[in-house]
Design a protein around this motif. Sequence first.
Motif, PDB file in Angstrom:
ATOM      1  N   LEU A 100      38.624  40.374  49.105  1.00 24.26           N
ATOM      2  CA  LEU A 100      38.854  39.177  48.290  1.00 24.26           C
ATOM      3  C   LEU A 100      37.614  38.795  47.498  1.00 24.26           C
ATOM      4  N   MET A 101      36.462  38.839  48.136  1.00 19.80           N
ATOM      5  CA  MET A 101      35.225  38.460  47.460  1.00 19.80           C
ATOM      6  C   MET A 101      34.951  39.357  46.259  1.00 19.80           C
ATOM      7  N   LEU A 102      35.031  40.660  46.466  1.00 21.48           N
ATOM      8  CA  LEU A 102      34.740  41.600  45.391  1.00 21.48           C
ATOM      9  C   LEU A 102      35.900  41.691  44.397  1.00 21.48           C
ATOM     10  N   GLY A 103      37.131  41.724  44.927  1.00 23.16           N
ATOM     11  CA  GLY A 103      38.284  41.924  44.067  1.00 23.16           C
ATOM     12  C   GLY A 103      38.449  40.841  43.021  1.00 23.16           C
ATOM     13  N   PHE A 104      38.437  39.576  43.453  1.00 25.12           N
ATOM     14  CA  PHE A 104      38.658  38.495  42.500  1.00 25.12           C
ATOM     15  C   PHE A 104      37.426  38.234  41.631  1.00 25.12           C
ATOM     16  N   THR A 105      36.243  38.511  42.159  1.00 18.80           N
ATOM     17  CA  THR A 105      35.051  38.372  41.319  1.00 18.80           C
ATOM     18  C   THR A 105      35.074  39.401  40.192  1.00 18.80           C
ATOM     19  N   LEU A 106      35.415  40.645  40.520  1.00 15.93           N
ATOM     20  CA  LEU A 106      35.525  41.674  39.485  1.00 15.93           C
ATOM     21  C   LEU A 106      36.667  41.370  38.521  1.00 15.93           C
ATOM     22  N   MET A 107      37.748  40.775  39.003  1.00 16.58           N
ATOM     23  CA  MET A 107      38.852  40.399  38.140  1.00 16.58           C
ATOM     24  C   MET A 107      38.422  39.383  37.085  1.00 16.58           C
ATOM     25  N   GLY A 108      37.435  38.560  37.439  1.00 14.41           N
ATOM     26  CA  GLY A 108      36.951  37.564  36.491  1.00 14.41           C
ATOM     27  C   GLY A 108      36.358  38.163  35.237  1.00 14.41           C
ATOM     28  N   TYR A 162      37.906  40.327  33.346  1.00 14.94           N
ATOM     29  CA  TYR A 162      38.940  40.588  32.342  1.00 14.94           C
ATOM     30  C   TYR A 162      40.013  39.510  32.251  1.00 14.94           C
ATOM     31  N   ARG A 163      39.899  38.445  33.085  1.00 13.77           N
ATOM     32  CA  ARG A 163      40.810  37.312  32.945  1.00 13.77           C
ATOM     33  C   ARG A 163      40.244  36.128  33.706  1.00 13.77           C
ATOM     34  N   SER A 164      40.710  34.944  33.376  1.00  8.73           N
ATOM     35  CA  SER A 164      40.261  33.744  34.077  1.00  8.73           C
ATOM     36  C   SER A 164      40.909  33.705  35.459  1.00  8.73           C
ATOM     37  N   GLN A 220      53.470  36.094  39.989  1.00  6.62           N
ATOM     38  CA  GLN A 220      52.183  36.223  40.663  1.00  6.62           C
ATOM     39  C   GLN A 220      51.531  37.576  40.392  1.00  6.62           C
ATOM     40  N   SER A 221      52.319  38.645  40.384  1.00  8.49           N
ATOM     41  CA  SER A 221      51.732  39.960  40.114  1.00  8.49           C
ATOM     42  C   SER A 221      51.250  40.060  38.669  1.00  8.49           C
ATOM     43  N   GLY A 222      51.896  39.314  37.761  1.00 10.93           N
ATOM     44  CA  GLY A 222      51.464  39.318  36.375  1.00 10.93           C
ATOM     45  C   GLY A 222      50.103  38.696  36.165  1.00 10.93           C
ATOM     46  N   ARG A 223      49.655  37.903  37.129  1.00 10.48           N
ATOM     47  CA  ARG A 223      48.340  37.274  37.008  1.00 10.48           C
ATOM     48  C   ARG A 223      47.197  38.271  37.151  1.00 10.48           C
ATOM     49  N   ALA A 224      47.490  39.445  37.674  1.00  8.78           N
ATOM     50  CA  ALA A 224      46.447  40.472  37.813  1.00  8.78           C
ATOM     51  C   ALA A 224      46.305  41.322  36.562  1.00  8.78           C
ATOM     52  N   VAL A 225      47.197  41.138  35.607  1.00  5.91           N
ATOM     53  CA  VAL A 225      47.161  41.949  34.388  1.00  5.91           C
ATOM     54  C   VAL A 225      46.054  41.438  33.467  1.00  5.91           C
ATOM     55  N   PRO A 226      45.217  42.308  32.912  1.00  6.76           N
ATOM     56  CA  PRO A 226      44.137  41.854  32.020  1.00  6.76           C
ATOM     57  C   PRO A 226      44.694  41.143  30.791  1.00  6.76           C
ATOM     58  N   ASP A 227      44.025  40.069  30.393  1.00  5.83           N
ATOM     59  CA  ASP A 227      44.409  39.373  29.161  1.00  5.83           C
ATOM     60  C   ASP A 227      43.346  39.510  28.075  1.00  5.83           C
ATOM     61  N   ARG A 228      42.316  40.329  28.353  1.00  6.00           N
ATOM     62  CA  ARG A 228      41.278  40.608  27.358  1.00  6.00           C
ATOM     63  C   ARG A 228      40.498  41.826  27.827  1.00  6.00           C
ATOM     64  N   SER A 229      39.649  42.349  26.953  1.00  7.05           N
ATOM     65  CA  SER A 229      38.810  43.484  27.337  1.00  7.05           C
ATOM     66  C   SER A 229      37.765  43.034  28.353  1.00  7.05           C
ATOM     67  N   TYR A 230      37.253  44.010  29.120  1.00  8.78           N
ATOM     68  CA  TYR A 230      36.331  43.662  30.197  1.00  8.78           C
ATOM     69  C   TYR A 230      35.004  43.170  29.626  1.00  8.78           C
ATOM     70  N   SER A 231      34.478  42.103  30.245  1.00  6.73           N
ATOM     71  CA  SER A 231      33.232  41.488  29.785  1.00  6.73           C
ATOM     72  C   SER A 231      32.291  41.299  30.967  1.00  6.73           C
ATOM     73  N   LEU A 232      31.112  41.891  30.889  1.00 11.78           N
ATOM     74  CA  LEU A 232      30.111  41.697  31.945  1.00 11.78           C
ATOM     75  C   LEU A 232      29.612  40.264  31.977  1.00 11.78           C
ATOM     76  N   LEU A 233      29.586  39.602  30.818  1.00 15.96           N
ATOM     77  CA  LEU A 233      29.185  38.200  30.788  1.00 15.96           C
ATOM     78  C   LEU A 233      30.182  37.339  31.545  1.00 15.96           C
ATOM     79  N   ASP A 234      31.485  37.598  31.348  1.00 14.02           N
ATOM     80  CA  ASP A 234      32.508  36.854  32.087  1.00 14.02           C
ATOM     81  C   ASP A 234      32.400  37.136  33.586  1.00 14.02           C
TER      82      ASP A 234
END
Length: 599
Positions: A373-381, A383-385, A277-291
């Motif tokens: 939660l609202m900001l954290g997971f939205t910002l996480m989007g 750099y990863r799905s 579960q903690s590994g799911r927070a690790v980026p899997d690509r560079s940050y994208s404002l479009l994503d």
Amino acid sequence: MQKWLTQRHHRWAAGLLLGGLLVRGAIALFLPPGFDEAYYYLYTQHLDWSYFDHPLLVALSTGLGPWITGEVSQFTIRLGTLLLHTGALWLLYLTSFWLFSSQAAVLTLAIVSLIPIFLVGFGVLTLPDAPLIFFWTATVYVAVREFWPRRGRDRRQEEAEARRQKPGARRIVRCLSPVASGRNQGAGGEEGSDRPHSYTPTYRLAIIGLLVGLACLSKYHGLILGMGLVGFCLTSSRYRVALRSPWMVLSFGLFLLAITPILIWNVQHDWVSLRFQSGRAVPDRSYSLLDLLVTFLAGVAYLFPSFGFPLWGVSLKTALSRLSQFGEVWKAKKDRREEARGKIAEIDSPLRPTPYAPHPTPHVLLLWLSLPLMLGFTLMGGYRSILPTWAMPGFWSATLLLGWRAAGWQCRFPRLVQRWLWGSGVAIALCLLIAVLHVNLGILQKNSRYALLGGFLSPTADASIQLIDIHQLRAGFADSASLRHEMQGIDYLFTNDLYLAGQVGMALASLPHRPITCFEQDLRGFAFWSKNDGWVGKDGLLVTPAHKAETTLAQYQGYFEKVQKVAEIPINRGGAIVQVIEIYRCDRLLKPYPRSYGI
């Protein structure tokens, strides 16, 4: 109950709860089991302290219906969710009523009953989010009773006074109330007071600890709930005493007791679940404002735009308002300190009165439980799905703020609020009706006998066909003499997809069958339900969709002594075959199939 129902707002609440339960029950009855749901059904066949993907409670909520009725179907595995979500709605209504007003409570209940992802994702599908939201809401309710114990009593007095008014004056009383109208309240701990009332921690802190632990036992999001409560207390001089209270010691002890199953299982398995579960927070690509933009808009779409944008707007506006209020008080204190040093004022001139620090109102607590939660997971989007449900507990808490604001809007623009809710409700109901009818009858499918205007989706381009009708699959196994014969001569069934394995498990639940496993790199829970070499030298049946059969057979080349097709089961929708399930007999597994945890 009869006395309770004499109050108009309670009758509205009862109607919304009952109506919502009937709608969700109908969806649960007709919607085929989803991928995750079928997989969680297998949890009930392998009861344990916890699981690789999630903690224990999703297994119990999924198994409740089958254990009570003795039948495995899409409706019975969702029975626990239907009951838990009704309880969560009721607790949310009580929370809003305690904090704000009966008007805000009814509006909050109406909003959460209409939002699609709450209605289906939390209220129909058997997911870890169902028990999470129940215990999340129970925690919020007990917390507001702990931190603002007088508000509910004051609210009942206000409501009683309003009922004694003449009918024409009742609405005026409600709208003039600062709580009902959404106007800012005083800086004190209770509305309308200049100085805050003193706060003494009570036994409810212990209950909060237990409930947060049960939320963690539902889904690891419960940790964020606990951190939000701690953050709220740390940033408030009034409530900081709760963290030093003896009740907090008991609260922490009950929290540890509740999460003991998680700790036991993870200790036994090298903490693999927490590492996954903690590994799911690790980026899997560079940050994208479009994503990031896509993630934001997708979240709004799941909430439905007429609710998604207001939820963001009200939450951010409330947060900025509170920050501005704290900034003004801090500046006033700084000015007074300068005066006290004699740098500004004359010695004999009176000092400005000390402003009272704005002790947190309920809005601050709700912001602590929603914005991270609202900001954290939205910002996480960016750099990863992310999955759509990850941020939704935060939006669930924010609906209390939206209901509070909507009560003020209703006082000023009653017709506009009515059109907003009814218009959204009709649009959402129409979308859900089309979706359920299409999944069952194929009303958008080209070759369906029920197609509207001839349909426009071909089965090969329609992802909804992956929601397999388990009753047809069950009938295919039961009606085939060759399959019945093969089932007697094999040791296990397997697939190369853990979610398909769950669907097969549900289909065969009422038939004599062998154990079900999965041969794939990403096994998730299957890695712990059997040993790596447990099937070597044994015969099995492979179940796979026809369109994936070629690649599936190539995947297992060299692992079996002999592979032979024995049957196929057509899956029909709207009078047309939309998918074919093929079954192969695989003689003698020669070597263990490589496995991993999916980390």
